[in-house]
Structures are given as structure tokens and as C-alpha cells.
Scaffold this motif. Sequence first.
Motif, short mmCIF file in Angstrom:
data_model
loop_
_atom_site.label_atom_id
_atom_site.label_comp_id
_atom_site.label_asym_id
_atom_site.label_seq_id
_atom_site.Cartn_x
_atom_site.Cartn_y
_atom_site.Cartn_z
N THR A 222 16.06 24.73 -33.92
CA THR A 222 15.96 25.22 -32.54
C THR A 222 16.74 26.53 -32.40
O THR A 222 16.27 27.47 -31.76
CB THR A 222 16.51 24.16 -31.57
OG1 THR A 222 15.81 22.93 -31.81
CG2 THR A 222 16.31 24.57 -30.13
N ARG B 57 9.90 24.81 -36.10
CA ARG B 57 11.34 24.60 -36.33
C ARG B 57 12.00 23.90 -35.16
O ARG B 57 13.00 23.20 -35.32
CB ARG B 57 12.03 25.94 -36.57
CG ARG B 57 11.49 26.70 -37.76
CD ARG B 57 12.23 28.00 -37.99
NE ARG B 57 12.10 28.89 -36.85
CZ ARG B 57 12.35 30.20 -36.90
NH1 ARG B 57 12.76 30.75 -38.03
NH2 ARG B 57 12.22 30.95 -35.83
N ILE B 58 11.49 24.14 -33.95
CA ILE B 58 12.14 23.62 -32.75
C ILE B 58 12.09 22.09 -32.75
O ILE B 58 11.12 21.50 -33.22
CB ILE B 58 11.50 24.21 -31.47
CG1 ILE B 58 12.36 23.87 -30.26
CG2 ILE B 58 10.06 23.76 -31.31
CD1 ILE B 58 12.05 24.70 -29.04
N ARG B 59 13.17 21.46 -32.27
CA ARG B 59 13.22 20.00 -32.27
C ARG B 59 13.56 19.43 -30.91
O ARG B 59 13.88 18.26 -30.79
CB ARG B 59 14.23 19.50 -33.30
CG ARG B 59 13.77 19.83 -34.69
CD ARG B 59 14.54 19.20 -35.79
NE ARG B 59 14.03 19.74 -37.04
CZ ARG B 59 12.97 19.25 -37.68
NH1 ARG B 59 12.35 18.20 -37.22
NH2 ARG B 59 12.56 19.82 -38.80
N SER B 60 13.53 20.26 -29.87
CA SER B 60 13.79 19.70 -28.55
C SER B 60 12.60 18.87 -28.11
O SER B 60 11.50 19.01 -28.66
CB SER B 60 13.99 20.79 -27.49
OG SER B 60 14.34 21.99 -28.05
N GLU B 61 12.83 18.03 -27.12
CA GLU B 61 11.71 17.34 -26.50
C GLU B 61 10.78 18.37 -25.88
O GLU B 61 11.17 19.52 -25.69
CB GLU B 61 12.24 16.39 -25.41
CG GLU B 61 13.00 15.22 -25.98
CD GLU B 61 13.33 14.18 -24.93
OE1 GLU B 61 13.12 14.45 -23.73
OE2 GLU B 61 13.79 13.09 -25.32
N HIS C 130 9.21 19.97 -22.91
CA HIS C 130 9.48 20.03 -21.47
C HIS C 130 8.36 20.73 -20.71
O HIS C 130 8.20 20.53 -19.52
CB HIS C 130 10.80 20.76 -21.22
CG HIS C 130 11.97 20.10 -21.90
ND1 HIS C 130 12.51 18.91 -21.47
CD2 HIS C 130 12.67 20.43 -23.02
CE1 HIS C 130 13.51 18.56 -22.27
NE2 HIS C 130 13.62 19.45 -23.22
N GLU D 78 20.38 16.11 -25.45
CA GLU D 78 19.70 17.29 -25.99
C GLU D 78 20.28 18.59 -25.43
O GLU D 78 20.62 18.66 -24.26
CB GLU D 78 18.22 17.20 -25.61
CG GLU D 78 17.41 18.35 -26.15
CD GLU D 78 15.95 18.22 -25.78
OE1 GLU D 78 15.24 17.49 -26.50
OE2 GLU D 78 15.53 18.83 -24.79
N VAL D 79 20.41 19.58 -26.30
CA VAL D 79 20.66 20.94 -25.83
C VAL D 79 19.34 21.68 -25.96
O VAL D 79 18.92 22.01 -27.06
CB VAL D 79 21.71 21.67 -26.69
CG1 VAL D 79 21.95 23.07 -26.13
CG2 VAL D 79 22.97 20.90 -26.73
N PRO D 80 18.65 21.87 -24.85
CA PRO D 80 17.39 22.60 -24.97
C PRO D 80 17.65 24.06 -25.34
O PRO D 80 18.80 24.52 -25.32
CB PRO D 80 16.75 22.48 -23.58
CG PRO D 80 17.75 21.85 -22.69
CD PRO D 80 18.99 21.55 -23.47
N ALA D 81 16.57 24.75 -25.67
CA ALA D 81 16.69 26.13 -26.13
C ALA D 81 17.50 26.98 -25.16
O ALA D 81 18.26 27.85 -25.56
CB ALA D 81 15.30 26.71 -26.34
#
Lengths: 181, 401
Positions: free
Chosen positions: B278, A60-64, A66, B362-365
Motif C-alpha cells: 500500500t 500491491r495495495i492491500r486495504s479493504e 472502500h 486498517e490504515v487506508p492509503a
Amino acid sequence: MFIEIRVHGRGGQGSVTAAEVLAKAAFKDGLVSQAFPAFGSERMGAPVRAFCRVSDKPIRIRSEIHTPDFCIVQDPSLMDTVNVFEGLKPGGIVVLNSEHPEQVKVPAGAVLKPIAGTRIAQEVIGRPIANMVMVGAFAGITGLVTLESLQAAVKERFGGKVGDLNAAAVATAYQAAKEKK
Amino acid sequence: MARQGKQEILEGATAVAHAVARCRPEVVAAYPITPQTHISEELSTIVADGELDAEFVKVESEFGAASVVLGASAAGVRAYTATSSQGLMLMAEVLWNMAGMRLPVVLACANRSVSAPLSIWCDHQDAESIRDCGVIQIYAEDAQEACDQHVIAFKVAEDRRVLLPVMVNLDGFLLTHVFEPVELPDQAITDKFLGKYEAAFKLDIDNPMSFGCFTEPDKCMEGRWMIHDAALRSLGVIEEVSANFLKAFGRNAGGHLEEYKSKDADTILIAKGSICGTIKDVIDQARDKGRKVGLVRIKTFRPFPRAALLAALRGAKQIAVIEKGGSFGAGGVVTPEVKEVLYDAGLHIPVSGFCVQIGGREVPADGIAEIIERVSKGEKQTAYEWFRLKKELLPDLVPND
């Protein structure tokens, strides 16, 4: 299982395709996968990144990505300007297209796996485009995807003679990397 | 189960193009714009390959594209277009006309920031700036939903109780350029689900009719009220079509809202689009730490699902709205609408608005986790915070406090 892979390359080297093919191969192996580029207005030669996630559960996660488990680096000259080790998990593997890995300063906790990607590409495909070679080497080193699925994904992606040549290059790199391992 | 049905790994935009083709539009017109381009590019290929019996009209601009599909729809055929950002701005005038003429055109907006400063990346300001024109707006969380919502969009738009354009929103790049598992809508089921298109009314020389005609002050207001009324009635139609879609395809793609772990939650987050994936991961982590937090995902934004939202939010102790847009000089776009729903019900639940991911940042987690942490601790309500604004980038002439 949740594996994150970051691909570093330059515009024109097929980094996004590498991530795409990895995702397709993992899917063929019965896993769930996601691939996407670091969105930008890419130019030929500029540093680019692409990402691939592989899991046994829906993603589900869509962040780059890291904190990758693995990095694939298509072009050794990137090491001068891009920190390809950034965020790499402890014990994380960097698969580097290079015949001179002794020049690379590897940070503590990272594992460098060099592969003569461009040379293999030139020999097998007849062109110095190493993206599928790198993916093949990655599979040989990590065992994350099977050679069969990877070759099938490559053939579907390119089709025809280009597909066959790249599938052969994948096999060569896979075996070379596996033996080295 | 991780995998289901006949999924394959497809690029979001490509998958959408094939889903649209299976809805069998007879006219497609679009103008390329990042990040929408892959949708229209793939559709033009599908038409050129003879896989879809449609006319693909090449146009000089998005104003042209919207005008072509308006004309096609008025002539009585199913019509489709797709755009982003500046393209949607250029379509705006035509979209008001489509809604007013009650033409069931379906379009996709690959959500992207609006200039200036020029940005090709995702936020929701393009779609939100045409919020009031009478076009129904639905939002997808992933590529699968973006595909399925197109089928739902045609069915809702063409329903005689609605007859309004429907815009499917999918986050630019985040959903258009991602490769992930998608099961395309089955052709036979889609054919049965949508049925053969019959226009409710059309330009016909045997039965002459005017579209978008001149109204004097004695009639215009009633014409406008009918748009409003149809939009409100579409709420019920969306529920009905979504339930039928679930029955026919086995996938839950439509509806007004998704309630994720929100039923017993003290802190509820509200958001729309791909960021919700996210957010769900972060909510799971917060739940593991004992935080009673959940998400209410807005899938239908216009018409605004007030009743469903009220029911979903009633038990919350505090609410955070995470927005990818805003109204300069006012605040949020979604945040005040949430407050209105609560106020009208006499509920005084604190609602904080957070503006995130403008121009694709981007807003990371950990950003989502920070918002959850702050809000669930009962931090004083914030009207609308530009989350993680880089004050060091602001020039000296801006008072920097």
C-alpha cells in the motif's frame, strides 16, 4: 485497468468463494487479480464482505475496498442493515440477488441489476446457494471475465458433480443477465 | 510485465504450506491458531496424502509443537512449525533453547496481535516480543515472498556459518488469507538449491553429545556470544543465499532491504511486511505530485541490517518509521534502532515514529499519504505517535489531553 469489486453476503453463503472464483477467472483471462475476505470471526448468518481486485498490472495495495466499481449482494435482507452502496463509484453497478428490486432505494449515480439468484440456484443446482449464480450474472452484466474462464474456475474450485452443477448455474445466470442487459 | 512464470491464484497460507513441503521437512509439528491454521492444516493434508514423506506430529499446544521440532532437529532432521500470537508466546521458552542449541529449525509466524485485549488481527507485536532470543526474523510483503522466503530460510538456517532458527513472518489474514498470483518454488530447483539435509551435529548413540547443557558462569557468556556472532555472520549469508536464490529461481525474495524510489528521496518511509504494498502505491501518487519520497522496506529484522540501512538512509532529509507494534512505556521498536544507526554515523536526520494497524485496524492509503505530507513538510520530529488514536473511546479516568 483497475477494477474493484465488493461482495456482500451472510456467513455460509460463500461470499469469499465468490471473490476467489472471480479472481481465478480473471487470472485465466490473462489479468492479474487479488481476492480476500473482510477478516473477522465470521458466524453463520452474520453479514460478511469479501473483496476482489482485477488489473492488468501487479496489485500491491492491500486495504479493504472502500470505493468499489461493482458490488455483488447475495442476500436482499442485508439491505436493511448494511449500506451496500457505500463508496460506490459514480455509475457503479450493484448486482443484487432479488426478485423484488422495486423495494430497493437506489441512490443517485448507482445502477441496480437484480437477478433471481436463489431461484436459479435452486432450479439448476438444487440448493439455494447463489454465490456462483451471482458471479455468473456479474460476468454477464459487466463482461469483466469470460464465461469460459469462470466455468473453468468454478470446476477447479469445486470439482466433480458440484463443480458441474455450479458451472451450469454460472452459464444460466450469465445468459440471463446478458439478455437482460 | 504484469504476469510472470508459472503463477496461479493461491491462498497465501496454502501456498506457503506447499512451498514448505517442497523443502522436504521430515518432521512437522504445529497446533492450530488463527490466522496460521491454514498452513498447518494444508501441511497435514499434504503429509496424509503421501505427497510429503514426513511425520506430522499432533501436539497439545504450541509449547509441544516447538518442543517436538526442537527434538527432531536435535535428532538430525529438517523440521518445521508455524504459529501466531499467543502460540508464539507459548513457544518463547523453547525458541530461546533452539537458538542456544544452534538448531536450524524453520518456523512461520502469521503475525497477529497479542492478548489482552484479545484480537485475532494483524500487528507485529508477537514477533517483536521475541526479538532478542536469537531467532533470525525475515518479513514478507506478499504471498510469493512468503513462499520464497521459506526456501531461503532453510538454506540460511542450515548454513554451517549460521546454525540458528529462522522465522518467516507473514502478516496474518493480510497474507495468509489473500488469494493472489503465486509461483510455487519448483521442486527440482528447490531440491538442488537446498541439497540433502545433513545435520552439523545430532543426538547419536555412537557419538554421544549433550544439547543445552548446564554452564557455570565461566562459560555461559561465551555460549551466548556465539549466538550473537552467528546472527551477525548470518547477514552475509542472507545476502549470499538471496543472490543464489535469484539466480536459481529468477525471483528476488531475500536480502536485507528493499529500496523503493528511495535513492533520490528527501523523505524516506521505513516499514516491514504487507503494508509496504500500500505504501508503494501511495508513494507513486506522491511522486506524481512532485514529492521526492521513497520507501526502505526492512526484510531482515534480526539480525538488524545496520550497514545496509545506513547506506540506504544517508541521503534522506527526514524519515518516518511506520510500525505495527511498539514497546509500552518506551515507544517504538524499529524507530529507536533506526535512530541508533544514524546516531552512530553522526547523522542528525529527524526520525518520526508512527504506530499503526494495531490489532488489525486498517490504515487506508490516505493515512499513509497524511504521514508523508506531514513529515515531508518538515513537521517537528515525533518520538512515537499512536496514529489516529480514537481519543473519544478512552474512558474518563485516562487524562485526555
